[in-house]
Design an enzyme around this catalytic site. Sequence first.
Site, PDB file in Angstrom:
ATOM      1  N   CYS A   1       0.832  -1.209   0.000  1.00 61.03           N
ATOM      2  CA  CYS A   1       0.000   0.000   0.000  1.00 61.03           C
ATOM      3  C   CYS A   1       0.866   1.259   0.000  1.00 61.03           C
ATOM      4  O   CYS A   1       0.534   2.249  -0.658  1.00 61.03           O
ATOM      5  CB  CYS A   1      -0.936  -0.008   1.204  1.00 61.03           C
ATOM      6  SG  CYS A   1      -2.097  -1.404   1.173  1.00 61.03           S
ATOM      7  N   THR A   2       1.977   1.210   0.702  1.00 61.48           N
ATOM      8  CA  THR A   2       2.901   2.347   0.722  1.00 61.48           C
ATOM      9  C   THR A   2       3.520   2.533  -0.656  1.00 61.48           C
ATOM     10  O   THR A   2       3.557   3.652  -1.183  1.00 61.48           O
ATOM     11  CB  THR A   2       3.989   2.135   1.794  1.00 61.48           C
ATOM     12  OG1 THR A   2       3.348   2.037   3.070  1.00 61.48           O
ATOM     13  CG2 THR A   2       4.988   3.275   1.806  1.00 61.48           C
TER      14      THR A   2
END
Length: 160
Positions: free
Chosen positions: A51-52
Amino acid sequence: MAEVFPVQLNIGDKAPDFDLPRDGGDHVRLADFAGKPLVIYFYPKDDTTACTTESITFTALAADFAKLGVALLGVSPDSVKSHDKFIRKHALSVPLASDEEKTMAMAYGVWREKSMYGRTYMGVVRSTFLIGADGKVAGVWDKVKVAGHAEAILAAAREL
């Protein structure tokens, strides 16, 4: 676990409306983007590896999307407080909506049963929607793999 029949959005469908709190304490609505294309990417959790990487990549390409007149919006079930911390930690420029009640995730059909290590649970399936200036779905990417994804969305946005 109750059986869930998720919504299936298809190209040409009207994008479901939403009104959610976002980073910085403001609200974001579909109407805020009326008349301009919008990329909505759903991701499971702030500050996790994939997600980062996805959010950093969309941030890196934000100027390219802006040149095309395409807005970006990330959505997860995390709180606004979590989003604010995530943005500060990784210098993100993409606005992040907080869907703690999962209403938007359900409307877009991304809140689904998942499994990991033999355990089943409900969660956000990483998905992206390209919404045209007319408010209709112009592209759907389901069960996204992060590598090269933001670049593929940018290429699709160029075709609008």
